[in-house]
Design an enzyme around this catalytic site. Structure first.
Site, PDB file in Angstrom:
ATOM      1  N   CYS A 140      -6.502 -13.116 -22.259  1.00 46.66           N
ATOM      2  CA  CYS A 140      -5.194 -13.497 -21.719  1.00 46.66           C
ATOM      3  C   CYS A 140      -5.298 -13.812 -20.223  1.00 46.66           C
ATOM      4  O   CYS A 140      -6.327 -13.592 -19.583  1.00 46.66           O
ATOM      5  CB  CYS A 140      -4.182 -12.386 -21.953  1.00 46.66           C
ATOM      6  SG  CYS A 140      -4.516 -10.914 -20.959  1.00 46.66           S
ATOM      7  N   HIS A 144      -7.608 -17.262 -13.873  1.00 47.40           N
ATOM      8  CA  HIS A 144      -8.572 -17.647 -12.827  1.00 47.40           C
ATOM      9  C   HIS A 144      -7.843 -18.410 -11.728  1.00 47.40           C
ATOM     10  O   HIS A 144      -8.003 -18.158 -10.551  1.00 47.40           O
ATOM     11  CB  HIS A 144      -9.658 -18.580 -13.373  1.00 47.40           C
ATOM     12  CG  HIS A 144     -10.473 -18.010 -14.503  1.00 47.40           C
ATOM     13  ND1 HIS A 144     -11.001 -18.794 -15.490  1.00 47.40           N
ATOM     14  CD2 HIS A 144     -10.844 -16.748 -14.786  1.00 47.40           C
ATOM     15  CE1 HIS A 144     -11.676 -18.040 -16.331  1.00 47.40           C
ATOM     16  NE2 HIS A 144     -11.592 -16.798 -15.921  1.00 47.40           N
ATOM     17  N   ARG A 187     -16.051  -4.878 -18.310  1.00 43.26           N
ATOM     18  CA  ARG A 187     -16.852  -6.078 -18.093  1.00 43.26           C
ATOM     19  C   ARG A 187     -18.014  -5.623 -17.222  1.00 43.26           C
ATOM     20  O   ARG A 187     -17.826  -4.848 -16.305  1.00 43.26           O
ATOM     21  CB  ARG A 187     -15.976  -7.092 -17.359  1.00 43.26           C
ATOM     22  CG  ARG A 187     -16.595  -8.436 -17.157  1.00 43.26           C
ATOM     23  CD  ARG A 187     -15.447  -9.398 -16.880  1.00 43.26           C
ATOM     24  NE  ARG A 187     -15.906 -10.626 -16.287  1.00 43.26           N
ATOM     25  CZ  ARG A 187     -15.995 -10.845 -14.985  1.00 43.26           C
ATOM     26  NH1 ARG A 187     -15.656  -9.917 -14.135  1.00 43.26           N
ATOM     27  NH2 ARG A 187     -16.404 -12.000 -14.528  1.00 43.26           N
ATOM     28  N   ALA A 225      -6.245 -10.972 -18.006  1.00 43.24           N
ATOM     29  CA  ALA A 225      -7.685 -10.686 -18.085  1.00 43.24           C
ATOM     30  C   ALA A 225      -8.459 -11.593 -17.135  1.00 43.24           C
ATOM     31  O   ALA A 225      -9.386 -11.155 -16.448  1.00 43.24           O
ATOM     32  CB  ALA A 225      -8.193 -10.872 -19.515  1.00 43.24           C
TER      33      ALA A 225
HETATM   34 FE1  CFM Z   1     -17.066 -18.133 -15.635  1.00 45.63          FE
HETATM   35 FE2  CFM Z   1     -17.863 -17.728 -17.866  1.00 45.63          FE
HETATM   36 FE3  CFM Z   1     -15.462 -16.803 -17.056  1.00 45.63          FE
HETATM   37 FE4  CFM Z   1     -17.763 -15.773 -16.149  1.00 45.63          FE
HETATM   38 FE5  CFM Z   1     -17.707 -13.737 -17.963  1.00 45.63          FE
HETATM   39 FE6  CFM Z   1     -17.754 -15.766 -19.630  1.00 45.63          FE
HETATM   40 FE7  CFM Z   1     -15.415 -14.812 -18.845  1.00 45.63          FE
HETATM   41 MO1  CFM Z   1     -16.937 -13.436 -20.445  1.00 45.63          MO
HETATM   42  S1  CFM Z   1     -19.056 -17.414 -16.209  1.00 45.63           S
HETATM   43  S2  CFM Z   1     -15.967 -16.326 -15.119  1.00 45.63           S
HETATM   44  S3  CFM Z   1     -18.617 -13.768 -15.992  1.00 45.63           S
HETATM   45  S4  CFM Z   1     -16.108 -18.802 -17.477  1.00 45.63           S
HETATM   46  S5  CFM Z   1     -18.971 -14.039 -19.608  1.00 45.63           S
HETATM   47  S6  CFM Z   1     -18.790 -17.778 -19.755  1.00 45.63           S
HETATM   48  S7  CFM Z   1     -15.977 -15.472 -20.764  1.00 45.63           S
HETATM   49  S8  CFM Z   1     -15.901 -12.770 -18.526  1.00 45.63           S
HETATM   50  S9  CFM Z   1     -13.728 -15.732 -17.922  1.00 45.63           S
END
Ligand code: CFM
Length: 570
Positions: free
Chosen positions: A64, A196, A98, A67
């Site tokens: 989500c 993000h 994580r 997260a």
């Molecule tokens: Fe970038 Fe990723 Fe992500 Fe990531 Fe991660 Fe991920 Fe993630 Mo899991 S590099 S920040 S450190 S998009 S492994 S492939 S899915 S937490 S949001």
């Protein structure tokens, strides 16, 4: 890659596989999923429907918005005290779940070990939670005396209309420290990707630029989009130190609030995970004049390539020589292991379905040891991560993306300082250097490989039946389904407690790990539960054609029998 690149001989026809995956779906689902499953054309990537709402019930791997904001981008800033405003469950699931590691420097504090939450109860849901939030901020301040506090909102906060920003402003005034609110309610976007973006905006508005003191080093850079999962950021830092390059801040992996506050003083931004942090790279370029380019420290060849790019950017002979020396040493040290592992793994097939960048980055690591990628996809990436940034102008802004604030950024009158003159930039570009660009996953993958966005469990099962991959890379939600089918699954989110996998040292760890996983004999002894017990399977029938639901009872092994043999699909 030339148009004539042949489809690998062993690959089934991707279009046939796609039809096979889609045919089990009801019409609406089929129509939607059809836009998210593509046969790859590297030279002219097809348009893929990415960053759209997940079909309910397909068993998505996505997370989500909260997260993405709290867990991914904000979480690793270890001395920023973070309070989850919401019921306890959301806070609990952001607590060390994580594998982003941190070792505070210079005796700094580490709040990542705590789970701080307002623990909203029915009372707050009905009468509002702002009062409890103020109390929580005050309590946290009294106990820890942090430099700054972030408040991260979960779904109910937005639903009941608590104003976390007003509370943050009030407490900032009262306590005299930086207190910032984040409206990152879980439902704000279609996945963690929205989180993000919200975190990028908040970090850019509230932290970056607070301290103008540059680090004393000849070559300073930031690594954006590196989260120190399993110690990756440390592996990269070690390597760059050997070369003589200093990291001002890694966003966000083992990073302090103070480092983030001064990261606008660096001479360059490098971007690892484009998906999660391209916004900050863009905004810093506009406001402070820092150029950015994409790097990948996953895989020995791509690490060497990224190091060379860095050295070239700084145009310093001493640095270029040092980087070449380090690459030479590291490659030579890696060679015997790489050759040994390649001899066993060459030609083995792998499929990767991970996040928003690793499904691409890790293809380079598999290429190092001669493995073949048959299919890949992201969970929540956008079209530019698949097709390249050149499609950005054609991406439609829909209701879900409109939800997220786009910051209007202008040059900082006092602090905008171009790191390179226009002539220098032009000369670098003429030498094949690309700034502010990411070519995406599809351009690198072979023709006819299968690209699947936001893959479902049904599609993973079909994929395994048809392609018979030797290895699948995914996350915890799929791992055990895949392994019960007799196929090893490497988690590329948590690394299954392993790592680091970045840089040359990390590549060695990964080669060994993959070699072990592919060489073990255990997989052929796996008998999945559905082969031992009868399965119930329902078929949808239009209500006008029947008085009740039609029900099929599948016998053991039916799922296997019903699958088309791989030879037919080829
Ligand atoms: Fe970038 Fe990723 Fe992500 Fe990531 Fe991660 Fe991920 Fe993630 Mo899991 S590099 S920040 S450190 S998009 S492994 S492939 S899915 S937490 S949001």
């Amino acid at each position: 890659m030339p148009e004539t690149t042949p489809t690998p001989a062993a690959l089934p026809d991707a279009d046939v596989v796609r039809e096979e995956m889609l045919k089990a779906y009801p019409p609406k689902t089929r129509k939607k999923r059809a836009k998210q499953i593509m046969a790859n054309v590297p030279d002219a990537p097809p348009e893929i429907a990415a960053n759209t709402r997940t079909v309910p019930g397909i068993m998505t791997q996505r997370g989500c918005t909260y997260a993405g904001c709290r867990g991914v981008v904000m979480g690793p800033i270890y001395d920023l005290l973070q309070i989850t405003h919401g019921p306890i469950g959301c806070g609990f699931y952001a607590w060390m779940s994580r594998r982003n590691l941190a070792k505070p420097k210079d005796g700094g504090v580490n709040y990542m070990q705590y789970c701080m939450s307002t623990d909203m109860q029915e009372d707050q849901i009905i009468f509002g939670g702002e009062k409890k939030l103020k109390q929580a901020i005050q309590e946290a301040y009294d106990i820890f005396k942090p430099k700054a506090i972030a408040v991260l909102s979960t779904c109910p906060v937005g639903l009941i209309g608590d104003d976390v920003h007003a509370v943050a402003r009030e407490m900032k005034e009262k306590l005299g420290i930086n207190v910032m609110g984040f409206s990152c309610e879980g439902y704000k976007g279609v996945s963690q990707s929205a989180g993000h973006h919200i975190a990028n905006n908040g970090v850019f508005k509230n932290i970056i630029g607070l301290d103008d003191t540059p680090d004393e080093a000849e070559f300073t850079i930031n690594i954006l989009g590196e989260y120190n999962i399993g110690g990756d950021a440390w592996a990269i830092d070690n390597l760059l130190r050997q070369c003589g390059i200093h990291i001002t801040a890694t966003l966000s992996g083992d990073v302090s609030y103070a480092q983030v506050a001064k990261c606008h003083t660096a001479m360059l931004n490098t971007v690892m995970c484009h998906r999660s942090i391209n916004y900050i790279a863009e905004m810093m370029e506009k406001k402070y004049g820092i150029p950015w380019f994409k790097v990948n420290f996953i895989g020995a060849e791509s690490t060497a390539k990224s190091l060379r790019k860095l050295a070239k950017y700084f145009e310093n002979k001493k640095l270029i020589d040092r980087v070449e020396q380090v690459i030479g040493q590291e490659m030579a040290a890696l060679k015997p292991l790489r050759e040994e592992v390649t001899a066993r793994c060459k030609g083995k097939k792998v499929a990767l379905f991970v996040g928003g960048s690793r499904a691409h980055h890790y293809q380079d690591l598999f290429e190092d040891i001669g493995m073949e990628v048959v299919s890949a996809g992201y969970e929540f990436a956008h079209r530019d991560d698949y097709e390249g940034r050149r499609v950005l102008p054609s991406i439609k802004v829909d209701a879900d993306t409109r939800n997220i604030e786009e910051l209007h950024v202008e040059q900082d009158a006092a602090r905008f300082r171009p790191r390179k003159s226009p002539e220098q930039l032009e000369a670098l570009k003429a030498g094949g250097f690309s700034f502010s660009d990411y070519e995406g996953m599809m351009a690198q993958m072979k023709k006819g490989t299968l690209i699947i966005d936001d893959i479902s469990h049904h599609e993973i099962e079909k994929l395994i039946q048809i392609y018979k991959p030797d290895l699948v890379c995914s996350g915890i939600k799929d791992k055990f389904v895949i392994e019960k089918m007799g196929v090893p699954c490497k988690q590329l989110h948590s690394y299954d407690y392993g790592g680091p996998y970045a840089g040359f040292a990390g590549a060695a760890n990964f080669y060994r790990e993959i070699d072990r996983m592919l060489s073990t004999k255990v997989w052929k002894f796996v008998v999945p539960p559905w082969e031992k017990e009868p399965q119930l399977a329902a078929t949808l029938v239009h209500p006008s054609k029947t008085n009740g639901a039609k029900r099929n009872v599948e016998s053991p092994k039916a799922w296997k029998r019903n699958a088309p043999p791989a030879e037919e699909m080829a």
